[in-house]
Motif scaffolding. Structure first.
Motif, PDB file in Angstrom:
ATOM      1  N   ALA A  43       3.791   5.721   2.630  1.00 52.43           N
ATOM      2  CA  ALA A  43       4.242   7.113   2.596  1.00 52.43           C
ATOM      3  C   ALA A  43       3.828   7.843   3.869  1.00 52.43           C
ATOM      4  CB  ALA A  43       3.667   7.811   1.364  1.00 52.43           C
ATOM      5  N   ASP A  52       0.860  -1.182   0.000  1.00 53.18           N
ATOM      6  CA  ASP A  52       0.000   0.000   0.000  1.00 53.18           C
ATOM      7  C   ASP A  52       0.904   1.244   0.000  1.00 53.18           C
ATOM      8  OD1 ASP A  52      -1.698   2.133   0.531  1.00 53.18           O
ATOM      9  OD2 ASP A  52      -2.913   1.031   1.982  1.00 53.18           O
ATOM     10  N   PRO A  53       1.245   1.761  -1.177  1.00 49.86           N
ATOM     11  CA  PRO A  53       2.186   2.885  -1.263  1.00 49.86           C
ATOM     12  C   PRO A  53       1.736   4.115  -0.483  1.00 49.86           C
ATOM     13  CG  PRO A  53       1.837   1.907  -3.421  1.00 49.86           C
ATOM     14  CD  PRO A  53       0.817   1.307  -2.513  1.00 49.86           C
TER      15      PRO A  53
END
Length: 204
Positions: free
Chosen positions: A96, A91-92
């Motif tokens: 982040a 899950d980028p």
């Protein structure tokens, strides 16, 4: 929109009992949110717990129980963030967000709560004697196992009278009281399980 579990975590923090705004109570809240996040496999909750704990700026202190053993690993915001990363794999956006929390500077107040890490054997009690607390100031002690083991907490005054205890079946325990005068107290941490436990102890 806030995710349902995240909303529940925020509600849990605001619903804590008297003294809920103290740093040690917030340390407890961070652990409760962390456990809820791990149980739900929700990286957002785990990251929120890490952010809350990191903001407390807890300071390590050299403190050991009689014949006690120091812990070899810490249970801190970095540990929580690592768990959040594991849950957020793939899950980028969430990764982040977690990296943003890692990059934030600590905003806690210096001179706040102190903590030590210890290891306790099965069915044993760690005893910390002559721990000073100021009279007229609310005193707090919080312990947490680094796993789900059951720990109990008892506090005794200089006359060996029990002033506070938390013996619920739980990995965490909290005691708060107001000493009438400056004095030294005995802290007893009991491992109610059949295995060796590493724990944090936080005091104000």
């Amino acid at each position: 929109m806030m995710r349902p579990l995240a909303f529940a975590a925020v509600f849990a923090v605001t619903a804590l009992p008297l003294q809920a705004d103290t740093p040690i109570r917030m340390a407890e809240a961070s652990r409760l949110i962390y456990d809820a996040g791990i149980a739900a496999k929700d990286p957002l909750l785990v990251a929120a717990a890490a952010k809350l704990r990191r903001g407390l700026a807890l300071e390590p202190v050299e403190r050991a129980a009689e014949d006690g053993t120091a812990g070899t690993s810490d249970f801190d915001a970095a540990t929580m963030l690592a768990a959040a990363k594991d849950l957020a794999a793939g899950d980028p956006g969430m990764l982040a967000l977690i990296e943003d929390i890692e990059a934030e500077r600590t905003k806690g107040v210096s001179g706040g709560p102190v903590y030590n890490v210890a290891q306790i054997g099965p069915k044993r009690t760690d005893t910390y004697r002559a721990v000073p607390f100021d009279g007229g100031t609310y005193a707090e002690i919080y312990i947490e196992a680094q796993d789900s083991s059951d720990l109990n907490l008892r506090i005794f005054d200089a006359q060996d009278r029990l002033v506070c205890s938390d013996t619920d079946a739980s990995a965490i325990a909290y005691c708060g009281w107001q000493p009438r005068a400056d004095g030294a107290f005995t802290i007893a941490v009991e491992n109610a399980t059949a295995g060796t436990v590493t724990y944090n102890m936080i005091t104000n």
